[in-house]
Scaffold this motif. Structure first.
Motif, PDB file in Angstrom:
ATOM      1  N   GLY A  27       0.842  -1.197   0.000  1.00 47.19           N
ATOM      2  CA  GLY A  27       0.000   0.000   0.000  1.00 47.19           C
ATOM      3  C   GLY A  27       0.871   1.238   0.000  1.00 47.19           C
ATOM      4  N   GLY A  28       0.744   2.047  -1.045  1.00 46.91           N
ATOM      5  CA  GLY A  28       1.661   3.178  -1.195  1.00 46.91           C
ATOM      6  C   GLY A  28       1.000   4.523  -1.013  1.00 46.91           C
ATOM      7  N   VAL A  29       0.060   4.604  -0.049  1.00 43.17           N
ATOM      8  CA  VAL A  29      -0.569   5.913   0.160  1.00 43.17           C
ATOM      9  C   VAL A  29      -0.262   6.391   1.591  1.00 43.17           C
ATOM     10  CG1 VAL A  29      -2.646   7.311  -0.269  1.00 43.17           C
ATOM     11  CG2 VAL A  29      -2.286   5.235  -1.552  1.00 43.17           C
ATOM     12  N   ALA A  30      -1.287   6.685   2.383  1.00 40.41           N
ATOM     13  CA  ALA A  30      -1.041   7.402   3.641  1.00 40.41           C
ATOM     14  C   ALA A  30      -0.096   6.652   4.589  1.00 40.41           C
ATOM     15  CB  ALA A  30      -2.377   7.687   4.316  1.00 40.41           C
ATOM     16  N   GLY A  32       1.344   3.581   4.314  1.00 45.18           N
ATOM     17  CA  GLY A  32       2.461   2.889   3.687  1.00 45.18           C
ATOM     18  C   GLY A  32       3.584   3.831   3.310  1.00 45.18           C
ATOM     19  N   ARG A  53      -1.166  -1.620  -5.781  1.00 47.78           N
ATOM     20  CA  ARG A  53      -1.876  -2.267  -6.897  1.00 47.78           C
ATOM     21  C   ARG A  53      -2.464  -1.286  -7.902  1.00 47.78           C
ATOM     22  NH1 ARG A  53      -6.531  -4.605  -3.310  1.00 47.78           N
ATOM     23  NH2 ARG A  53      -7.443  -2.624  -2.753  1.00 47.78           N
ATOM     24  N   ASN A  61      -5.975  11.053  -1.562  1.00 45.84           N
ATOM     25  CA  ASN A  61      -7.365  10.567  -1.684  1.00 45.84           C
ATOM     26  C   ASN A  61      -8.352  11.522  -1.019  1.00 45.84           C
ATOM     27  OD1 ASN A  61      -6.134   9.621   0.571  1.00 45.84           O
ATOM     28  ND2 ASN A  61      -6.554   7.458   0.198  1.00 45.84           N
ATOM     29  N   THR A  98       0.905  -3.377  -9.151  1.00 48.29           N
ATOM     30  CA  THR A  98       1.328  -4.685  -8.656  1.00 48.29           C
ATOM     31  C   THR A  98       0.570  -4.971  -7.365  1.00 48.29           C
ATOM     32  OG1 THR A  98       3.536  -4.219  -9.523  1.00 48.29           O
ATOM     33  CG2 THR A  98       3.341  -6.059  -7.963  1.00 48.29           C
ATOM     34  N   SER A 131      -0.375  -1.885   4.809  1.00 47.70           N
ATOM     35  CA  SER A 131      -1.176  -0.658   4.873  1.00 47.70           C
ATOM     36  C   SER A 131      -2.168  -0.662   3.707  1.00 47.70           C
ATOM     37  CB  SER A 131      -0.276   0.579   4.825  1.00 47.70           C
ATOM     38  OG  SER A 131      -1.040   1.737   5.081  1.00 47.70           O
ATOM     39  N   ARG A 151     -12.635   6.024  -4.091  1.00 53.52           N
ATOM     40  CA  ARG A 151     -11.531   5.694  -3.182  1.00 53.52           C
ATOM     41  C   ARG A 151     -10.167   5.953  -3.809  1.00 53.52           C
ATOM     42  NH1 ARG A 151     -12.103   4.221   1.495  1.00 53.52           N
ATOM     43  NH2 ARG A 151      -9.921   3.627   1.695  1.00 53.52           N
ATOM     44  N   LEU A 313      -8.969   7.456   9.278  1.00 55.34           N
ATOM     45  CA  LEU A 313      -8.582   8.846   9.036  1.00 55.34           C
ATOM     46  C   LEU A 313      -7.112   8.925   8.648  1.00 55.34           C
ATOM     47  CD1 LEU A 313     -10.417  10.515  12.048  1.00 55.34           C
ATOM     48  CD2 LEU A 313     -10.986  10.816   9.632  1.00 55.34           C
ATOM     49  N   ALA A 314      -6.830   9.923   7.801  1.00 53.67           N
ATOM     50  CA  ALA A 314      -5.496  10.032   7.225  1.00 53.67           C
ATOM     51  C   ALA A 314      -4.420  10.369   8.259  1.00 53.67           C
ATOM     52  CB  ALA A 314      -5.509  11.093   6.127  1.00 53.67           C
ATOM     53  N   ALA A 317      -3.401   7.261  10.100  1.00 50.82           N
ATOM     54  CA  ALA A 317      -2.620   6.353   9.256  1.00 50.82           C
ATOM     55  C   ALA A 317      -1.186   6.866   9.097  1.00 50.82           C
ATOM     56  CB  ALA A 317      -3.287   6.225   7.884  1.00 50.82           C
TER      57      ALA A 317
HETATM   58  C1  LIG Z   1     -12.487  10.205  -1.035  1.00 51.90           C
HETATM   59  C2  LIG Z   1     -11.802  10.163   0.294  1.00 51.90           C
HETATM   60  C3  LIG Z   1     -11.691  11.316   1.050  1.00 51.90           C
HETATM   61  C4  LIG Z   1     -11.075  11.267   2.293  1.00 51.90           C
HETATM   62  N1  LIG Z   1     -10.956  12.430   3.019  1.00 51.90           N
HETATM   63  C5  LIG Z   1     -10.320  12.392   4.207  1.00 51.90           C
HETATM   64  C6  LIG Z   1     -10.122  13.579   4.946  1.00 51.90           C
HETATM   65  O1  LIG Z   1     -10.505  14.669   4.504  1.00 51.90           O
HETATM   66  N2  LIG Z   1      -9.516  13.486   6.155  1.00 51.90           N
HETATM   67  C7  LIG Z   1      -9.063  12.293   6.652  1.00 51.90           C
HETATM   68  O2  LIG Z   1      -8.500  12.260   7.748  1.00 51.90           O
HETATM   69  N3  LIG Z   1      -9.223  11.158   5.963  1.00 51.90           N
HETATM   70  C8  LIG Z   1      -9.839  11.175   4.762  1.00 51.90           C
HETATM   71  N4  LIG Z   1      -9.991  10.020   4.061  1.00 51.90           N
HETATM   72  C9  LIG Z   1      -9.523   8.775   4.657  1.00 51.90           C
HETATM   73  C10 LIG Z   1      -8.023   8.596   4.438  1.00 51.90           C
HETATM   74  O3  LIG Z   1      -7.737   8.763   3.090  1.00 51.90           O
HETATM   75  C11 LIG Z   1      -7.632   7.224   4.921  1.00 51.90           C
HETATM   76  O4  LIG Z   1      -7.913   7.118   6.288  1.00 51.90           O
HETATM   77  C12 LIG Z   1      -6.156   6.964   4.718  1.00 51.90           C
HETATM   78  O5  LIG Z   1      -5.782   7.141   3.383  1.00 51.90           O
HETATM   79  C13 LIG Z   1      -5.826   5.539   5.164  1.00 51.90           C
HETATM   80  O6  LIG Z   1      -4.513   5.256   4.880  1.00 51.90           O
HETATM   81  P1  LIG Z   1      -4.081   3.758   4.596  1.00 51.90           P
HETATM   82  O7  LIG Z   1      -2.632   3.802   4.301  1.00 51.90           O
HETATM   83  O8  LIG Z   1      -4.571   2.892   5.671  1.00 51.90           O
HETATM   84  O9  LIG Z   1      -4.908   3.338   3.317  1.00 51.90           O
HETATM   85  P2  LIG Z   1      -5.004   4.036   1.895  1.00 51.90           P
HETATM   86  O10 LIG Z   1      -4.504   5.429   1.929  1.00 51.90           O
HETATM   87  O11 LIG Z   1      -6.370   3.782   1.405  1.00 51.90           O
HETATM   88  O12 LIG Z   1      -3.964   3.215   1.024  1.00 51.90           O
HETATM   89  C14 LIG Z   1      -4.100   1.847   0.830  1.00 51.90           C
HETATM   90  C15 LIG Z   1      -3.448   1.516  -0.492  1.00 51.90           C
HETATM   91  O13 LIG Z   1      -3.147   0.134  -0.480  1.00 51.90           O
HETATM   92  C16 LIG Z   1      -3.367  -0.376  -1.770  1.00 51.90           C
HETATM   93  N5  LIG Z   1      -3.551  -1.812  -1.621  1.00 51.90           N
HETATM   94  C17 LIG Z   1      -4.528  -2.441  -0.949  1.00 51.90           C
HETATM   95  N6  LIG Z   1      -4.355  -3.781  -1.003  1.00 51.90           N
HETATM   96  C18 LIG Z   1      -3.245  -3.973  -1.719  1.00 51.90           C
HETATM   97  C19 LIG Z   1      -2.556  -5.148  -2.126  1.00 51.90           C
HETATM   98  N7  LIG Z   1      -2.980  -6.355  -1.790  1.00 51.90           N
HETATM   99  N8  LIG Z   1      -1.454  -5.005  -2.870  1.00 51.90           N
HETATM  100  C20 LIG Z   1      -0.996  -3.772  -3.216  1.00 51.90           C
HETATM  101  N9  LIG Z   1      -1.612  -2.636  -2.868  1.00 51.90           N
HETATM  102  C21 LIG Z   1      -2.719  -2.743  -2.124  1.00 51.90           C
HETATM  103  C22 LIG Z   1      -4.601   0.360  -2.239  1.00 51.90           C
HETATM  104  O14 LIG Z   1      -4.663   0.356  -3.656  1.00 51.90           O
HETATM  105  C23 LIG Z   1      -4.383   1.750  -1.666  1.00 51.90           C
HETATM  106  O15 LIG Z   1      -3.776   2.601  -2.608  1.00 51.90           O
HETATM  107  C24 LIG Z   1     -10.576  10.038   2.795  1.00 51.90           C
HETATM  108  C25 LIG Z   1     -10.686   8.878   2.035  1.00 51.90           C
HETATM  109  C26 LIG Z   1     -11.274   8.930   0.792  1.00 51.90           C
HETATM  110  C27 LIG Z   1     -11.384   7.670  -0.019  1.00 51.90           C
END
Ligand SMILES: Cc1cc2nc3c(=O)[nH]c(=O)nc-3n(C[C@H](O)[C@H](O)[C@H](O)COP(=O)(O)OP(=O)(O)OC[C@H]3O[C@@H](n4cnc5c(N)ncnc54)[C@H](O)[C@@H]3O)c2cc1C
Length: 573
Positions: A27-30, A32, A53, A61, A98, A131, A151, A313-314, A317
């Motif tokens: 997971g390469g967003v918040a 990760g 992926r 996001n 991936t 993540s 998402r 929440l971001a 994370a």
């Molecule tokens: C539209 C939207 C608006 C939001 N607004 C807010 C806000 O204003 N304030 C706030 O606090 N939070 C907000 N959030 C919530 C916040 O984005 C999440 O809480 C935060 O991004 C979570 O981080 P994370 O790393 O757990 O997951 P994510 O940031 O969701 O990242 C998970 C990543 O893992 C990848 N992944 C999953 N499974 C696999 C796998 N098996 N192999 C490879 N990659 C994989 C996914 O593709 C995804 O890119 C929002 C969310 C969305 C969708």
């Protein structure tokens, strides 16, 4: 098409077998990406692989609804980093498109599959960080396949393309944070929007008397709000409700919530917590010592109840990602519980909250007191002052802050952040009175709204004053309490609580003889003059209680109780 491998999978041997170790992050967003970049800053030698992926990493996001609505015009603005830049600056091996499809904790390997050509491979890890975020809830409602999610960047691109085709009507299912942001943005794009929510109110983290202010703002901006009714079917042109009505819908967006993505954790046999998230310890380590998990996928320690809870929440994370990197790098950090502090913009209003709401406290059987106030964000003599509604919940015995909520305009964010900080620091409600907060007329008042909450809590905890909540008014009046409206006659003429007698504060000493023996239930517009009147009545030997938050809170509570948010569409902010 996915091609199944015919022979043994190629295994990339990690640096874990050499002098440096390999950390694989899923997971390469918040969460990760925070873990990856923090770890690099702490350990130049580690071999860090981030597997994502989708086609993008480190994307915003939280900004996706604003891209759909055209507020953020350039898609590139959402992409905070690219794999190339991340390699250049941090020497991260970022593999987009991936998917991690399997985890074998025994052999310390993950199985990868390309989302482009289906090719598979295996990667060794010394430490694994999960993540993967959450999975959108998609209930088994007929026709739900037509409902779009928001998402990922790809979701936003698809939704944006639909919006460009100028649909006339849209239904957003779910009135949580993202549902309301989506509704606002679709509305900005000129689409007639209806929000459907099966709960009796919008924004369930708020208590009803604050949520109704948000509903009023939606109504004021032309969004139709249907609460307390479930969706039973989605047809090619409409959304069907449980009460039989059918809402025309060229576009349907689902924002019903997310549940933790535990697919990889399940495959790896990791422990799952009581709320369905991956169970982790204070360092973010799962039930396997070399596997960590962060973000929406995991259970958090709740700062109020101390138990496990889910917080998607971001900020949380990101913090967790950093902490996990610290632990992998050998830095000890104390566990950081979550207060669940959140904020959302709804047209011209801001709603923010931290900690628990009244409903949750009541359900848990936890005693609490509450305070409502309606302060201005800054000195009223300085142009542009805006009024907000602020609520504080605290322990009736030791004053521990249990939660806070606010709805208003400018300055809501600051007050909730100060209150969240106070909660984290263990500052009790009365201690808010003594916070040195920045003041100049364009920003605040010499007594900041947060200080004022402290004064009010001090008065309640010391027994100096006793407040009544709006839902107690009818009962006390039925018991024979005299309802006194201590605002000016002109204010009284604009409307009052049924059964109230006008008794302006400045004439109270003089008028007392005509008001009977009491006991008195006193109110004003927001509670402040009512407090002064109550104290005066006490001094003169009467029994008196003040209505918390005054007529403004009472009206909001009544609108929430009777489902008449429209009556607040032009509130006296
Ligand atoms: C539209 C939207 C608006 C939001 N607004 C807010 C806000 O204003 N304030 C706030 O606090 N939070 C907000 N959030 C919530 C916040 O984005 C999440 O809480 C935060 O991004 C979570 O981080 P994370 O790393 O757990 O997951 P994510 O940031 O969701 O990242 C998970 C990543 O893992 C990848 N992944 C999953 N499974 C696999 C796998 N098996 N192999 C490879 N990659 C994989 C996914 O593709 C995804 O890119 C929002 C969310 C969305 C969708």
């Amino acid at each position: 098409m996915i091609t199944e491998p015919t022979g043994p999978l190629p295994v990339e041997h990690g640096a874990g077998e050499g002098p440096s170790r390999r950390v694989v992050i899923v997971g390469g967003v918040a969460g990760g990406m925070s873990a990856a970049t923090r770890l690099r800053r702490l350990d130049e030698a580690a071999d860090i692989v981030v597997v994502e992926r989708t086609g993008h990493v480190s994307y915003a996001n939280c900004g996706l609804p604003y891209f759909v609505g055209g507020v953020i015009e350039d898609e590139d603005d959402l992409l905070l980093q690219t794999p190339g830049r991340l390699h250049e600056r941090f020497r991260l091996d970022v593999r987009v498109d991936t998917e991690v499809v399997g985890v074998d904790p025994g052999s310390h390997t993950v199985s990868l599959r390309s989302t482009l050509d289906g090719s598979e491979s295996t990667l060794r890890f010394d430490k694994l960080v999960l993540s993967p975020g959450g999975v959108s809830v998609r209930p088994p409602i007929p026709g739900f396949d037509r409902v779009r999610s928001l998402r990922t960047v790809e979701d936003a691109q698809r939704l944006s393309a639909v919006v460009e085709a100028a649909p006339r009507s849209a239904v957003v299912i779910g009135a949580g944070f993202i549902g309301l942001e989506t509704a606002e943005n679709l509305s900005h794009a000129g689409i007639g929007v209806t929000v459907v929510e099966s709960a009796p109110q919008v924004l369930s983290p708020l208590d009803p008397e604050l949520a109704v202010l948000v509903e009023a703002e939606l109504l004021a901006n032309g969004v139709v709000v249907e609460t307390g009714v479930a969706v039973t079917a989605v047809t090619p042109t409409a959304v069907v409700l449980a009460d039989g009505r059918s809402l025309p819908a060229d576009l349907v967006v689902g924002s019903i919530g997310v549940r933790p993505d535990t697919r990889l954790a399940d495959l790896a046999g990791l422990a799952i917590g009581p709320n369905g998230g991956i169970a982790v310890d204070g360092c973010g380590r799962t039930s396997h010592r070399d596997i960590y998990a962060v973000g929406d996928a995991v259970e958090k320690t709740d700062s109020v109840g101390g138990g496990s809870s889910l917080v998607a929440l971001a900020n949380v994370a990101n913090r967790q990602g950093r902490r996990v990197a610290d632990h992998i790098a050998g830095l000890a950090r104390p566990p950081a519980p979550s207060t669940g502090t959140a904020i959302v913009k709804v047209f011209t209003r801001t709603a923010a909250m931290t900690g628990w709401n009244e409903r949750r406290l009541r359900a848990a059987g936890r005693p609490y007191r509450c305070i409502h106030s309606h302060p201005w964000n800054h000195a009223t003599y300085y142009p542009g002052a805006e009024q907000m509604s602020l609520k504080l919940l605290f322990d009736p015995f030791d004053g521990t802050i249990l939660g806070a909520q606010a709805v208003g305009g400018s300055g809501v964010d600051k007050r909730i952040d100060v209150l969240a900080t106070a909660m984290t620091a263990g500052i009790a409600a009365a201690g808010l009175a003594d916070l040195d907060l920045a003041y100049a007329p364009p920003y605040s008042s010499a007594k900041d709204p947060v200080n004022m909450l402290g004064y009010m809590a001090e008065n309640i905890l010391s027994g100096e004053c006793d407040v009544v909540e709006p839902d107690e008014v009818a009962g006390l009046v039925a018991e024979g309490w005299s309802l006194l409206d201590v605002r000016s006659p002109a204010e009284f003429d604009t409307g009052s609580i049924p059964g109230a007698t006008s008794a302006p504060l400045d004439d109270l000493r003089h008028d007392l003889a005509t008001l009977g023996p009491g006991p008195f239930l006193v109110y004003c517009q927001v509670g402040q003059r009512g407090h002064t009147a109550t104290e005066l009545l006490h001094e003169l030997g009467y029994t008196a209680r003040n209505l918390d938050g005054g007529l403004t809170t009472w009206r909001a509570a009544e609108a929430a109780r009777t489902g008449t948010a429209r009556s607040l569409v032009r509130p006296a902010w």
